[in-house]
Scaffold this active site. Structure first.
Site, PDB file in Angstrom:
ATOM      1  N   CYS A 214       5.095  -0.429  -3.855  1.00  0.00           N
ATOM      2  CA  CYS A 214       4.011  -1.272  -3.312  1.00  0.00           C
ATOM      3  C   CYS A 214       4.415  -2.035  -2.055  1.00  0.00           C
ATOM      4  CB  CYS A 214       3.515  -2.238  -4.375  1.00  0.00           C
ATOM      5  SG  CYS A 214       2.893  -1.379  -5.826  1.00  0.00           S
TER       6      CYS A 214
ATOM      7  N   HIS B 175      -0.487  -7.794  -1.069  1.00  0.00           N
ATOM      8  CA  HIS B 175      -0.609  -6.549  -1.825  1.00  0.00           C
ATOM      9  C   HIS B 175      -1.639  -6.744  -2.935  1.00  0.00           C
ATOM     10  CE1 HIS B 175       0.118  -3.138  -4.248  1.00  0.00           C
ATOM     11  NE2 HIS B 175       0.761  -3.798  -5.184  1.00  0.00           N
TER      12      HIS B 175
ATOM     13  N   ASN C 174      -5.131  -1.309  -7.516  1.00  0.00           N
ATOM     14  CA  ASN C 174      -3.825  -1.389  -6.848  1.00  0.00           C
ATOM     15  C   ASN C 174      -3.473  -0.011  -6.287  1.00  0.00           C
ATOM     16  OD1 ASN C 174      -1.091  -1.402  -6.276  1.00  0.00           O
ATOM     17  ND2 ASN C 174      -0.500  -2.539  -8.109  1.00  0.00           N
TER      18      ASN C 174
END
Ligand code: UT7
Length: 333
Positions: free
Chosen positions: A112, A254, A284
């Site tokens: 990520c 994020h 996500n």
């Protein structure tokens, strides 16, 4: 004089297939209410059968080139957790399919945080004169490493891609990457892990256990560390840039969990409205999350030319980072 990396274009793309919380609740023991209240996610986009990461990366790259009014760049950096193949890297395929010929191209693997590590790599390629212009792409067919029956991960993750063009420029131009702060902690390697398919498993003398091709996540460990590390790296990069926190126009974190984004904003002393959120629609998307959020923020007017932007991410590794830039006059494509 150091050549600075300046953001000169941005584009993004998403698979068309929408999967709502209700659709997930028909398969696994969960509910729309639980997913919304614990994560903020309402729906996500998942790739159709036959669509791989490079397909998304090529489209996002094409759009970023259009936004920058370029048809060529000198390098491609692709941040992804889900390359088309374990070997080779996917970036050369993406470069070829974009008609870029034999330019430098490689993948960055930092889950990520991958897009921030990719920006750092791109800035380095510009600083050493390898590239005048380049693409940094974050692209994920993340659903390909998610167990559709795991209620700890299936509601969280989605697929998509975003890309930026960086060009060589000056530090005092809008769009220049001003500060960057990156870190990692291998002690947390097990917190986000695909146990099978790597040399550790292949030299164990055992075939992969069923399900070991899927990512396992220790949600609470990741949650706690994400808040601490994102906040710390934001403070560090703001100090390095010389920006008082209250001058930040938009925090683009994020997009993992709205509770994490709110906690980071609060710990920094920023009002929650300054933390950009689009995870409600996409979930996500790992390395794609920050460029997708930036593209959405620019398209919706949440960020405007001249605004001070603070980027931050946390993910597998563990790895994390933060970066600062003043938003340039670019139209997302
Ligand atoms: O991209 C890299 C970064 N990733 C992240 O930042 C993810 C960070 N972690 C998180 O966002 C959260 O930890 C999750 C959203 C993954 C999980 O939320 P949580 O509040 O930490 O849930 P939990 O695992 O502590 O579980 C709380 C309760 C448990 O029930 P009991 O034991 O309290 O009765 C779970 O069994 O919620 C239950 N639960 C669920 N219930 C319905 C766990 N997952 C689900 C689910 N649906 N999907």
């Amino acid at each position: 004089m150091t050549r600075h990396a300046v953001l000169a274009g941005i584009g993004s793309t998403l698979p068309e297939r929408v999967v709502t919380n209700e659709m997930l609740a028909q398969r696994i023991d969960t509910s729309d209410e639980w997913i919304r209240s614990r994560t903020g996610i309402v729906e996500r986009r998942l790739v159709e059968q036959g669509t791989a990461t490079s397909d998304l990366a090529v489209e996002a790259g094409r759009r970023a080139l259009k936004s920058a009014a370029l048809d060529r760049v000198d390098a491609v950096v692709l941040a992804t957790t889900t390359p088309d193949h374990p070997c080779p890297a996917t970036a050369p395929t993406v470069a070829s399919r974009l008609g870029l010929g034999t330019v430098a191209a490689h993948d960055v693997s930092a889950v990520c945080s991958g897009f921030l590590y990719g920006l750092a790599t791109g800035a380095g390629l510009i600083a050493i004169d390898q590239a005048e212009t380049l693409l940094v792409i974050g692209a994920e067919a993340f659903s390909t490493i998610i167990d559709p029956d795991d209620r700890g991960t299936a509601p969280i993750f989605g697929d998509g891609a975003g890309a930026v063009v960086l060009r060589a420029g000056r530090r005092d131009e809008p769009g220049a990457l001003l500060g960057m702060e990156l870190g990692s902690d291998g002690e947390l390697a097990d917190a986000i892990i695909v146990p099978g398919g790597g040399s550790r498993q292949r030299t164990s003398g055992h075939p992969p256990a069923p399900g070991d091709q899927f990512m396992k996540m220790q949600g609470q460990t990741v949650f706690r560390n994400a808040i601490v590390r994102m906040t710390q790296s934001c403070h560090a990069v703001l100090d390095r840039t010389g920006w008082p926190v209250e001058t930040v126009g938009l925090l683009v974190g994020h997009q993992a969990n709205v509770r994490i984004l709110n906690a980071v904003a609060e710990d920094l002393g920023l009002p929650a409205e300054r933390a950009f959120v689009n995870l409600d629609r996409y979930g996500n998307t790992a390395a794609a999350s920050i460029p997708l959020a930036l593209a959405d923020a620019a398209a919706s007017g949440a960020v405007r030319a001249g605004d001070r932007v603070l980027l931050t991410a946390f993910g597998g590794g563990a790895s994390w980072g933060a970066a600062t830039l003043t938003w340039p006059a670019v139209d997302p494509s």
